[in-house]
Design a protein around this motif. Structure first.
Motif, mmCIF file in Angstrom:
data_model
loop_
_atom_site.group_PDB
_atom_site.id
_atom_site.type_symbol
_atom_site.label_atom_id
_atom_site.label_comp_id
_atom_site.label_asym_id
_atom_site.label_seq_id
_atom_site.Cartn_x
_atom_site.Cartn_y
_atom_site.Cartn_z
ATOM 1 N N LYS A 294 -30.506 -13.403 17.190
ATOM 2 C CA LYS A 294 -29.223 -13.265 16.696
ATOM 3 C C LYS A 294 -28.785 -11.927 15.950
ATOM 4 C CE LYS A 294 -27.519 -16.689 13.999
ATOM 5 N NZ LYS A 294 -26.537 -17.775 14.701
ATOM 6 N N VAL B 169 -27.005 -14.125 9.627
ATOM 7 C CA VAL B 169 -28.060 -15.114 9.291
ATOM 8 C C VAL B 169 -29.268 -15.336 10.147
ATOM 9 C CG1 VAL B 169 -28.196 -17.479 8.135
ATOM 10 C CG2 VAL B 169 -26.044 -16.408 8.602
ATOM 11 N N ILE C 238 -32.198 -13.883 9.382
ATOM 12 C CA ILE C 238 -33.718 -14.026 8.451
ATOM 13 C C ILE C 238 -33.472 -15.205 7.468
ATOM 14 C CG2 ILE C 238 -35.148 -12.568 6.966
ATOM 15 C CD1 ILE C 238 -33.439 -10.172 7.554
ATOM 16 N N LYS D 135 -29.722 -20.400 6.498
ATOM 17 C CA LYS D 135 -28.710 -20.842 7.009
ATOM 18 C C LYS D 135 -27.984 -22.108 6.051
ATOM 19 C CE LYS D 135 -27.178 -23.049 10.592
ATOM 20 N NZ LYS D 135 -26.114 -23.864 9.879
ATOM 21 N N PHE E 35 -17.037 -22.135 11.037
ATOM 22 C CA PHE E 35 -17.484 -23.198 9.976
ATOM 23 C C PHE E 35 -17.542 -24.776 10.395
ATOM 24 C CE2 PHE E 35 -15.122 -19.479 7.461
ATOM 25 C CZ PHE E 35 -15.793 -19.170 6.695
ATOM 26 N N ALA E 36 -18.401 -25.338 9.468
ATOM 27 C CA ALA E 36 -18.666 -26.678 10.086
ATOM 28 C C ALA E 36 -17.680 -27.840 9.882
ATOM 29 C CB ALA E 36 -20.034 -27.108 9.803
ATOM 30 N N CYS E 37 -16.856 -27.343 8.881
ATOM 31 C CA CYS E 37 -15.922 -28.422 8.476
ATOM 32 C C CYS E 37 -14.695 -28.282 9.296
ATOM 33 C CB CYS E 37 -15.381 -27.981 6.892
ATOM 34 S SG CYS E 37 -14.821 -26.336 6.894
ATOM 35 N N ARG F 39 -20.856 -16.559 5.376
ATOM 36 C CA ARG F 39 -22.068 -17.437 4.589
ATOM 37 C C ARG F 39 -21.842 -17.712 3.298
ATOM 38 N NH1 ARG F 39 -25.756 -13.480 4.343
ATOM 39 N NH2 ARG F 39 -25.633 -13.644 1.923
ATOM 40 N N HIS G 214 -14.342 -34.125 8.107
ATOM 41 C CA HIS G 214 -14.893 -35.004 8.953
ATOM 42 C C HIS G 214 -15.629 -36.048 8.177
ATOM 43 C CE1 HIS G 214 -18.406 -32.781 7.898
ATOM 44 N NE2 HIS G 214 -18.185 -31.675 8.270
ATOM 45 N N LEU H 44 -22.190 -23.767 8.032
ATOM 46 C CA LEU H 44 -21.867 -22.695 9.024
ATOM 47 C C LEU H 44 -22.408 -23.162 10.090
ATOM 48 C CD1 LEU H 44 -20.701 -19.789 8.460
ATOM 49 C CD2 LEU H 44 -23.182 -18.957 8.224
ATOM 50 N N CYS H 45 -21.898 -23.020 11.115
ATOM 51 C CA CYS H 45 -22.291 -23.438 12.517
ATOM 52 C C CYS H 45 -23.347 -22.596 12.909
ATOM 53 C CB CYS H 45 -20.933 -23.653 13.363
ATOM 54 S SG CYS H 45 -19.885 -24.864 13.195
ATOM 55 N N ASP H 46 -24.414 -23.121 13.563
ATOM 56 C CA ASP H 46 -25.512 -22.446 14.268
ATOM 57 C C ASP H 46 -24.969 -21.667 15.462
ATOM 58 O OD1 ASP H 46 -27.821 -21.102 14.710
ATOM 59 O OD2 ASP H 46 -29.025 -22.957 15.234
ATOM 60 N N VAL H 47 -24.005 -20.672 15.308
ATOM 61 C CA VAL H 47 -23.430 -20.027 16.682
ATOM 62 C C VAL H 47 -23.515 -18.670 16.489
ATOM 63 C CG1 VAL H 47 -22.061 -22.055 17.701
ATOM 64 C CG2 VAL H 47 -21.166 -20.471 15.866
ATOM 65 N N ASN I 37 -14.525 -21.718 14.786
ATOM 66 C CA ASN I 37 -15.778 -22.056 15.497
ATOM 67 C C ASN I 37 -16.639 -21.899 14.618
ATOM 68 O OD1 ASN I 37 -14.717 -22.696 18.042
ATOM 69 N ND2 ASN I 37 -14.538 -20.402 18.506
ATOM 70 N N HIS J 228 -16.943 -31.362 13.611
ATOM 71 C CA HIS J 228 -15.518 -30.970 13.013
ATOM 72 C C HIS J 228 -14.619 -30.993 14.021
ATOM 73 C CE1 HIS J 228 -16.338 -26.478 13.917
ATOM 74 N NE2 HIS J 228 -16.801 -26.874 14.923
ATOM 75 N N ASN J 229 -13.514 -31.315 13.745
ATOM 76 C CA ASN J 229 -12.237 -30.977 14.583
ATOM 77 C C ASN J 229 -11.423 -29.796 14.097
ATOM 78 O OD1 ASN J 229 -12.096 -33.473 15.803
ATOM 79 N ND2 ASN J 229 -10.681 -34.412 14.089
ATOM 80 N N ILE J 230 -10.867 -29.109 15.470
ATOM 81 C CA ILE J 230 -10.386 -27.659 15.488
ATOM 82 C C ILE J 230 -8.974 -27.866 16.011
ATOM 83 C CG2 ILE J 230 -10.795 -25.501 16.209
ATOM 84 C CD1 ILE J 230 -13.667 -25.898 16.432
#
Lengths: 350, 71, 248
Positions: free
Chosen positions: B10, B62, B64, C7, C60-62, C29, A199, C11-14, C58, A205-207
């Motif tokens: 979470k 993740v 903490i 974080k 990984f942010a890459c 992670r 990206h 890593l996506c915040d999901v 869903n 990001h593309n999926i």
């Protein structure tokens, strides 16, 4: 600049792809298409491309998936038993809207079958090139020159509609030599903002994915794809009409078989039977409109194939009971001779 | 700012952090659940935290965030 | 206050779909931390495989591609050959990598395909509910080895790192574990090295991470970590099985 050269069908498949900007090829040897791989392995390293021989057809088609998902023009090539293995990745590509080109130089089946020309993969190409609800654009050239033209078109349309495309050839076409005029394609590759190639910190990001665990979500994806298929059916049907103006017997044949049929049709006319030939160039979308145009004008249709009768079902669907639909075919790698086709036409013409 | 920031929503209550904390100051909540239905982790005595981040290192979710006071 | 741990950006915040205590989250992670450390998120393409980690696309942010079962190394090969400037990694479980994808694994390794493979070995098929995997231990009870894996009948487990270490194309074959903080720190180093190798064009790097499946093992997350230590590490010893840097 265009140049005229003598080329084998399989070589033309490869050269056309290169001309279309496809310089990544993932192959696995199988008769009667191995020249495609051999040609690519010779040419691609010289022009900054990649020829990679995979460990299997499964791997080759999944390498294609990866390369195509990353946004480049890429292709793979095989023959019937190998195509069966490639259907895994083809279904995934269809399900994740990845355009790519797959070539099938058909040989006799089922099983390991034989290595002689065949058209017995018509059902596979047009109905079931893998599991799930999807279609693949299928182009059926009948001359070495047309191979070049249809490879260009296949890449272009695959990218336009984000669907995989197939060139459905056969061993006869792959092995025959004819003069070819090599011209640059008129269109260039489409933009691919959806591609997974990093990206670069400038977009989300593309999926590239075909998994949807919620039934409604998967249904929506499939329905959206079928809307594209409807547009394809409306705009992309292609067929050649040969001596059809006053034809009473419409002989339907595609690929190499159409060449034999044309000879038989001409001979039939010399013997006083008004025959003509409809040659589907796209097998999916099937040129239904062309069949419909003639179904109330001709006395009957005759589908001639190198199979036990597969395309004939699409002819019947298009004719929809308006006229009789007959079939003549040879299979197992046996190529019908013009005389046998002529006999069938004359029988129907009586 | 606390040394540990725990995103209780979470947390899946797996207890791995509790098992590795050298100061034994983590426990799974005994009075209630987070919105996912898990007993989320909580700190019993933050003053004893040495910011070793062992809890965060073994946490699969993740949950903490760890900080340390500047010396 | 200075941040000791947070974080990673890659890593996506999901929320993940993984079961409580599943070590997939830890390894995700670590991979994201490696991507952050090397500053390559923008050029990275991850290949998700089929199994519990299929939805890692869903997380990984890459950029991500979901491959058919077992074919992640082939898909990765396609991406890498088309885009040598990209950093390409696969994230695969034991069924995916060592059963249905054995050919793709072995051949991408022997080609020296310049990719990074993260291999999660938890000795079971997790996603389908706990069936025998190619790495299921002798005697281990699973849904499809209800009397324990009888190797004379079901065959023997595969030690992937040992097998791949015999291949010339392999730059790194290392087995680590996600069962304890020291082991997780080791795993992190190995994963960073596996990515760094690719950036330095050294060839195929695989990090096998011994992992847990509390749900299908029928153990609590803490008990599962102990089971891994007591049963998996003796059969699958940790260590570096091949590192081309050691030869030099």
């Amino acid at each position: 600049m265009s140049k005229r050269v003598l080329m084998k069908g399989n070589e033309a498949l490869a050269e056309a792809a290169i001309q279309a900007g496809c310089i990544h090829f993932f192959g696995y040897p199988i008769t009667p298409q191995t020249e495609v791989a051999a040609y690519m392995s010779k040419r691609l390293p010289k022009i900054g491309g990649v020829y990679l021989q995979a460990e299997s057809e499964l791997a080759a088609s999944n390498m294609l998936l990866g390369a195509a998902a990353s946004g480049i023009r890429a292709m793979t090539s095989s023959s019937s038993p190998g195509i069966s293995l490639k259907t895994e990745a083809i279904s995934y590509m269809a399900g994740s809207d990845v355009p790519a080109l797959i070539i099938n130089v058909q040989r006799g089946g089922p099983g390991l079958g034989g290595i002689q020309p065949s058209q017995a993969d018509y059902f596979q190409a047009t109905r079931a090139l893998g599991h799930g609800d999807f279609q693949v654009l299928v182009f059926a050239p009948s001359t070495v020159q047309e191979i070049m033209d249809l490879v260009y078109l296949a890449f272009d349309r695959a990218e336009e509609y984000r669907v995989p495309a197939m060139i459905l050839a056969d061993g006869m076409l792959g092995q025959m030599m004819e003069p070819v005029v090599i011209e640059k394609p008129q269109t260039s590759a489409h933009e691919k903002p959806w591609a997974a190639n990093g990206h670069k910190n400038v977009r989300k990001h593309n999926i590239i994915n075909s998994l949807y665990l919620q039934a409604e979500e998967l249904e929506n994806r499939v329905v959206e794809r079928y809307r594209r298929y409807e547009a394809i059916k409306a705009k992309e049907q292609r067929a050649e009409e040969y001596l059809m103006d006053d034809a009473e017997i419409a002989v339907v044949a595609y690929g190499a078989t159409s060449r034999i049929v044309k000879a038989a049709v001409k001979e039939a006319r010399e013997r006083g039977v008004k025959a003509g030939c409809i040659r589907p160039i796209t097998l999916w979308p099937y040129p239904t409109d062309t069949i419909v145009k003639y179904r109330d004008k001709v006395k009957c249709f005759l589908s001639v194939e190198m199979s036990m009768g597969q395309m004939v079902e699409d002819v019947r669907l298009a004719v929809n009971g308006a006229a009789p639909v007959e079939f003549y075919g040879r299979t197992g790698g046996v190529i019908p001779e013009p005389g046998e086709v002529l006999d069938k036409i004359m029988e129907l013409g009586r | 700012m606390e040394k540990l920031t725990i995103n209780r929503e979470k947390c899946k209550g797996c207890g791995l952090c509790v098992s590795v904390c050298p100061k034994k100051i983590l426990r799974l909540s005994e009075d209630g659940f987070n919105s996912k239905g898990y007993r989320a982790v909580e700190v019993t005595d933050i003053d004893k935290c040495i910011s070793c981040a062992m809890c965060a290192t073994i946490c699969p979710d993740v949950v903490i965030r760890v900080e340390r006071a500047e010396r | 206050m200075s941040v000791i741990f947070e974080k990673p950006k890659a890593l996506c915040d999901v929320d993940t779909h993984y079961c409580p205590g599943c070590t997939h989250g830890i390894v995700h992670r670590l991979v994201a931390e490696a991507i952050d450390e090397l500053g390559v998120e923008g050029q990275t393409v991850g290949i998700a495989s089929v199994g519990c980690s299929v939805m890692s696309y869903n997380y990984f942010a890459c950029d991500m591609i979901q491959a058919p079962h077992g074919r992640a190394p082939a898909v990765a090969t396609g991406v890498k050959r088309a885009h040598p400037e990209c950093v390409v990694f696969t994230y695969q479980g034991d069924g995916d990598l060592a059963a249905i994808g054995t050919a793709e694994t072995v051949h991408s390794a022997t080609r020296g395909e310049n990719i990074t493979v993260i291999f999660i070995n938890n000795a079971i098929y997790g996603m389908t509910g706990g069936q025998m995997a190619p790495t299921t231990l002798p005697g281990q009870v699973t849904q499809t080895t209800p009397y324990g894996r009888d190797v004379s009948y079901s065959g023997n487990p595969i030690r992937v790192c040992e097998m791949l270490s015999t291949l010339d194309g392999v730059a790194l074959a290392q087995r680590v574990a996600a069962d304890s903080v020291p082991h997780i720190k080791e795993a992190r180093k190995a994963i960073v090295k596996a990515f760094k190798n690719q950036i330095e064009k050294k060839g195929f790097s695989i990090v096998e991470v011994l992992s847990t499946c509390p749900t299908n093992w029928g153990l609590s997350p803490v008990e599962a970590m102990q089971w891994l230590r007591d049963n998996m590490i003796p059969y699958y010893p940790l260590g570096v099985y091949k590192d081309i840097d050691d030869k030099q």
